[in-house]
Enzyme design. Structure first.
Site, mmCIF file in Angstrom:
data_model
loop_
_atom_site.group_PDB
_atom_site.id
_atom_site.type_symbol
_atom_site.label_atom_id
_atom_site.label_comp_id
_atom_site.label_asym_id
_atom_site.label_seq_id
_atom_site.Cartn_x
_atom_site.Cartn_y
_atom_site.Cartn_z
ATOM 1 N N GLU A 288 66.984 26.183 124.092
ATOM 2 C CA GLU A 288 67.781 24.962 124.277
ATOM 3 C C GLU A 288 68.653 25.101 125.523
ATOM 4 O O GLU A 288 69.033 26.199 125.882
ATOM 5 C CB GLU A 288 68.718 24.758 123.062
ATOM 6 C CG GLU A 288 67.974 24.740 121.747
ATOM 7 C CD GLU A 288 68.911 24.761 120.532
ATOM 8 O OE1 GLU A 288 70.114 24.479 120.695
ATOM 9 O OE2 GLU A 288 68.420 25.058 119.440
ATOM 10 N N LYS B 55 71.976 25.300 127.561
ATOM 11 C CA LYS B 55 73.361 25.645 127.213
ATOM 12 C C LYS B 55 74.243 24.617 127.902
ATOM 13 O O LYS B 55 74.516 24.701 129.096
ATOM 14 C CB LYS B 55 73.693 27.066 127.658
ATOM 15 C CG LYS B 55 75.102 27.481 127.287
ATOM 16 C CD LYS B 55 75.244 28.992 127.330
ATOM 17 C CE LYS B 55 76.647 29.471 127.547
ATOM 18 N NZ LYS B 55 77.728 28.678 126.994
ATOM 19 N N ASP C 234 77.189 22.441 129.223
ATOM 20 C CA ASP C 234 78.493 22.872 129.706
ATOM 21 C C ASP C 234 79.526 21.808 129.386
ATOM 22 O O ASP C 234 79.872 20.986 130.216
ATOM 23 C CB ASP C 234 78.409 23.129 131.217
ATOM 24 C CG ASP C 234 79.559 23.996 131.685
ATOM 25 O OD1 ASP C 234 80.331 24.474 130.833
ATOM 26 O OD2 ASP C 234 79.685 24.191 132.901
ATOM 27 N N TYR D 245 73.719 20.245 118.207
ATOM 28 C CA TYR D 245 72.659 21.250 118.174
ATOM 29 C C TYR D 245 72.684 22.181 116.965
ATOM 30 O O TYR D 245 71.872 23.090 116.873
ATOM 31 C CB TYR D 245 72.687 22.090 119.467
ATOM 32 C CG TYR D 245 74.077 22.595 119.828
ATOM 33 C CD1 TYR D 245 74.685 23.591 119.076
ATOM 34 C CD2 TYR D 245 74.778 22.050 120.898
ATOM 35 C CE1 TYR D 245 75.958 24.033 119.382
ATOM 36 C CE2 TYR D 245 76.057 22.481 121.210
ATOM 37 C CZ TYR D 245 76.643 23.478 120.445
ATOM 38 O OH TYR D 245 77.901 23.907 120.745
ATOM 39 N N LYS E 112 72.755 33.415 130.647
ATOM 40 C CA LYS E 112 73.607 32.753 131.641
ATOM 41 C C LYS E 112 72.927 32.748 133.008
ATOM 42 O O LYS E 112 72.391 33.769 133.435
ATOM 43 C CB LYS E 112 74.943 33.497 131.754
ATOM 44 C CG LYS E 112 75.791 33.459 130.490
ATOM 45 C CD LYS E 112 76.520 32.141 130.305
ATOM 46 C CE LYS E 112 77.905 32.091 130.851
ATOM 47 N NZ LYS E 112 78.878 33.021 130.402
ATOM 48 N N CYS F 258 94.045 11.412 165.913
ATOM 49 C CA CYS F 258 92.636 11.399 165.540
ATOM 50 C C CYS F 258 91.855 12.309 166.487
ATOM 51 O O CYS F 258 91.966 12.162 167.712
ATOM 52 C CB CYS F 258 92.093 9.976 165.620
ATOM 53 S SG CYS F 258 90.306 9.901 165.376
ATOM 54 N N CYS G 132 89.615 9.838 168.769
ATOM 55 C CA CYS G 132 90.088 8.800 169.691
ATOM 56 C C CYS G 132 91.561 8.985 170.064
ATOM 57 O O CYS G 132 92.135 8.101 170.715
ATOM 58 C CB CYS G 132 89.838 7.409 169.094
ATOM 59 S SG CYS G 132 90.898 7.034 167.698
ATOM 60 N N CYS H 199 92.914 7.306 160.444
ATOM 61 C CA CYS H 199 92.908 6.894 161.839
ATOM 62 C C CYS H 199 92.924 5.372 161.781
ATOM 63 O O CYS H 199 91.993 4.755 161.266
ATOM 64 C CB CYS H 199 91.643 7.370 162.561
ATOM 65 S SG CYS H 199 91.431 6.528 164.143
ATOM 66 N N CYS I 73 87.774 3.110 166.840
ATOM 67 C CA CYS I 73 87.551 4.554 166.948
ATOM 68 C C CYS I 73 86.041 4.803 166.905
ATOM 69 O O CYS I 73 85.361 4.366 165.968
ATOM 70 C CB CYS I 73 88.232 5.275 165.775
ATOM 71 S SG CYS I 73 87.749 7.016 165.654
HETATM 72 S S1 IVH Z 1 74.759 27.488 119.534
HETATM 73 C C1 IVH Z 1 76.544 30.019 116.292
HETATM 74 N N1 IVH Z 1 73.557 25.902 121.237
HETATM 75 O O1 IVH Z 1 77.938 27.580 124.425
HETATM 76 C C2 IVH Z 1 76.140 28.899 117.151
HETATM 77 N N2 IVH Z 1 75.770 26.609 121.709
HETATM 78 O O2 IVH Z 1 78.641 30.448 125.013
HETATM 79 C C3 IVH Z 1 76.638 29.076 118.522
HETATM 80 N N3 IVH Z 1 76.696 25.681 123.780
HETATM 81 O O3 IVH Z 1 80.477 28.028 122.101
HETATM 82 C C4 IVH Z 1 76.438 27.926 119.390
HETATM 83 N N4 IVH Z 1 74.923 24.502 124.315
HETATM 84 O O4 IVH Z 1 79.958 25.625 122.757
HETATM 85 C C5 IVH Z 1 74.678 26.586 120.948
HETATM 86 N N5 IVH Z 1 72.385 24.472 122.647
HETATM 87 C C6 IVH Z 1 73.503 25.159 122.339
HETATM 88 C C7 IVH Z 1 74.649 25.134 123.170
HETATM 89 C C8 IVH Z 1 75.761 25.884 122.823
HETATM 90 C C9 IVH Z 1 76.159 24.850 124.654
HETATM 91 C C10 IVH Z 1 78.042 26.274 123.903
HETATM 92 C C11 IVH Z 1 78.796 26.379 122.615
HETATM 93 C C12 IVH Z 1 79.172 27.838 122.501
HETATM 94 C C13 IVH Z 1 78.975 28.358 123.880
HETATM 95 C C14 IVH Z 1 78.602 29.818 123.795
#
Ligand code: IVH
Length: 670
Positions: free
Chosen positions: A114, A116, A118, A230, A318, A412, A415, A430, A435
């Protein structure tokens, strides 16, 4: 002499405490996030190997808390855990090996992969299908009650199942997800901020967090937030055995789930997918900082248990940081079409977010002052998505005293007119409408795609025309003679023909396009279309009062006044008169309907098409009765694909939506 584990742990704790203090308390980061992470990981590894060195004040024992006194508190039904990190394929393989040792021999694990996301974690509680509580993560055990704010987010169902699901909701369901801005919504929000004379938000995640933690939920309601869900934290009346089933179930209940999630039979299949995720990261419509890999079998995941606050059954991979530290070695100023002066910096080249960066923007002088950024500073540079790299702050403790403040220019640079700061404005300008840099920027914008869309008149040509004194504003482009062009360097018959044809075609652009092209601060194509629809001609708009303009949908007081002022200005009036005399269309017209061949069909466009611009393709489809959508779903009839398509093409393939070329689209119209 090498250190003992206890000594090294003590040293790491000290360093991490100090850097956290600088980062969180002083807002003066002394290290990049990646370097900080590395120290943190070293400490975790050391503590895992030598649990006796763990002390209660170790930063690893802190789960972090975002609790605020402004909100009532909510006790989470189960801890809202965090995730361990992996940075390469070896980390992942080691993770699987450790897990397999804890499970019965012969276990074979499948995984979900999945994005991650942000954003900001939220925990939603539904009782008998009704949303009764929404909380932030807080310290993992207790969160802030942000129910009123969360209710304003349209992607969060107030009742489940929403839509046409056949299932009923479980008696009780607590889910976890992420609230965030889609990239385009964040951009739009910032455009709106600028239009209203408010500062831009620098960081989407922080801005989302700020929006959710507003005391006044009417403010949250105005923010275009999105939520993806999720995980199930707790449930009564639901028993599912796999994470993949959970995602499907959440979807059926009407949630947006982790987008583009997929199930893979082995870890090596997952590992193979990761480079694609990383390379597509900037093309996704949402911001991610990695991917999450989860053991699909929930019973196995439960059996694996936790290490500290991290479940063993999932890990976060990451991506390379999109920030880095380097030195700020030079300052220069750009002047935009409105005259606004923007400070830019030259950097010692640095690899960040997959590219080498040697220039960055400083946004405006308030930003420079508020962050005390100086010439010669070691700075933190960020680059996320396709945005221009920016300096997010100086590393103050690395100064040696030779750093120089960055001040607005007195005159500026293009000019020499004295720079002004209008009363109440953040920016410096400006003020000279003639200009050459302002004229260049405005003319360049005027001919660009989405504005007058004039092929054959490029930025370089405009530069030459200004330098030679052949044009003083964009309207002069319409009165240039062939002979004058023929004398320009690099111009021959063919190029002159293209220029003249482009200019001729531009005379009959729709009113909304002309309005966009005029470059009125805050008037993009959406506002321009509303203005064109409401007033029907430049004449009528010129005569309109600020109140009449203010009454148009999507236009606020500040913008209305701005538009009024623009038309009242003698210079602009002159440009408009010249455009009118040159035969440029100033009237609106009914939207042209060419046919009904595409009635009832929905199209999504991705990639660069061979001959049509995106706007032209959209016009063509709509003119034949079709509809345009921005994202691919099962309801999409066709995905119109050009070169370098984004993830939409993959999505179309996954969903079995037919992909067509521009040629095929044209064939459908005959
Ligand atoms: S699972 C025990 N799934 O990333 C379940 N987390 O670095 C843990 N996050 O604190 C979370 N996308 O806020 C999960 N598809 C995803 C996610 C996700 C973003 C965040 C979440 C967590 C942080 C961990």
């Amino acid at each position: 002499m090498s250190q003992s584990p206890a000594e090294r742990a003590a040293e790491l704790r000290k360093l991490l405490h100090e850097y956290s203090y600088r980062y969180y308390v002083l807002s003066q980061p002394a290290l990049s996030d990646a370097d900080f992470d590395q120290l943190y990981r070293e400490l975790i590894a050391l503590e895992q190997e030598h649990p006796e060195v763990i002390t209660p004040d170790s930063p690893t024992q802190r789960t972090g808390s975002d609790l605020s006194e402004d909100f009532a508190k909510v006790q989470h039904p189960a801890p809202i855990l965090s995730l361990s990190n992996a940075y390469n394929a070896d980390d992942l393989t080691a993770w699987e090996e450790r897990n397999l040792k804890l499970l019965p021999g012969g276990t074979q694990l499948t995984y979900t992969l999945e994005p991650k996301l942000d954003g900001l974690t939220i925990v939603l509680t539904y009782e008998h299908g009704v949303l009764v509580k929404a909380a932030t993560r807080g310290n993992g055990e207790i969160g802030d009650d942000v129910t009123a704010n969360i209710r304003t987010i349209r992607t969060i169902p107030l009742r489940i199942p929403s839509g046409r699901a056949h299932q009923t909701a479980p008696e009780r369901l607590v889910v976890r997800g992420e609230v965030m801005y889609l990239k385009r919504d964040f951009e739009a929000l910032n455009m709106q901020q600028v239009e209203q004379g408010l500062p831009r938000f620098i960081n989407a995640r922080n801005a989302a967090s700020g929006a959710v933690k507003q005391k006044d939920s009417r403010i949250t309601a105005r923010r275009p937030l999105t939520a993806y869900i999720y995980a199930v934290v707790e449930s009564v009346g639901l028993s599912l055995a796999y994470q993949w089933d959970i995602l499907q179930f959440l979807l059926e209940m009407g949630f947006r789930t982790a987008p583009d999630a997929a199930l893979y039979p082995t870890l090596s299949d997952v590992i193979q997918q990761i480079p694609t995720w990383e390379s597509h990261r900037n093309q996704l419509e949402y911001e991610i900082d990695g991917v999450v890999i989860k053991v699909n079998d929930l019973r196995a995941a439960a059996e694996l248990g936790y290490v500290g606050k991290d479940p063993r059954g999932a890990t976060a991979y990451k991506f390379a940081a999109q920030e880095a530290t380097t030195r700020l070695v030079g300052v220069s100023f750009t002047v935009g079409r409105t005259g606004r002066v923007t400070p830019n910096v030259a950097l010692e080249p640095i690899f960040v977010g997959g590219v080498t960066v040697s220039n960055a923007t400083l946004h405006n002088f308030d930003f420079v002052r508020d962050n005390d950024i100086r010439l010669g500073d070691k700075v933190l540079v960020k680059r996320s998505g396709d945005v221009i790299p920016y300096v997010s702050g100086p590393l103050v403790e690395q100064r040696d005293g030779t750093e120089q403040p960055i001040l607005p220019p007195v005159e500026c640079p293009f000019c020499t007119t004295p720079i002004v700061q209008p009363e109440g404005a953040v920016d410096y300008y400006c003020p000279n409408v003639y200009c050459p840099e302002r004229v260049y920027r405005q003319a360049e914008f005027f001919v660009s795609r989405g504005a007058m869309d004039i092929d054959g008149v490029g930025a370089q040509t405009i530069r030459m025309l200004i330098d030679k004194g052949l044009i003083r504003d964009e309207a002069d482009l319409f009165t240039i003679h062939r002979d004058q062009l023929m004398e320009l360097e690099g111009f021959a018959e063919k190029k002159v023909d293209n220029f003249m044809a482009g200019i001729q075609a531009a005379r009959s652009r729709p009113l909304a396009q002309l309005l966009t092209a005029l470059g009125i601060d805050g008037v993009g194509s959406t506002i321009a279309t509303s203005l064109a629809d409401r007033f029907g001609s430049i004449d009528a708009l010129e005569k309109a009062t600020v109140e009449e303009i203010d009454a148009v949908e999507g236009i606020g007081e500040v913008l209305a006044e701005n538009i009024g002022k623009w038309f009242a200005d003698a210079y602009h009036h002159n440009v408009l008169e010249k455009l009118r005399t040159a035969g440029v269309n100033m009237l609106g017209q009914e939207r042209f309907r060419a046919g009904e061949q595409l009635a009832g069909l929905t199209f999504v466009i991705t990639g660069t098409l061979p001959t049509l611009s995106r706007e032209q393709a959209e016009d063509l489809i709509e003119a034949h009765g079709g509809k345009i959508s921005s994202s691919v779903s099962k309801k999409t009839s066709y995905v119109l694909m050009g070169d370098s398509p984004g993830s939409k093409a993959d999505k179309a393939r996954t969903l079995g939506v037919q992909i067509i070329s521009e040629g095929e689209l044209r064939a459908m119209l005959t």
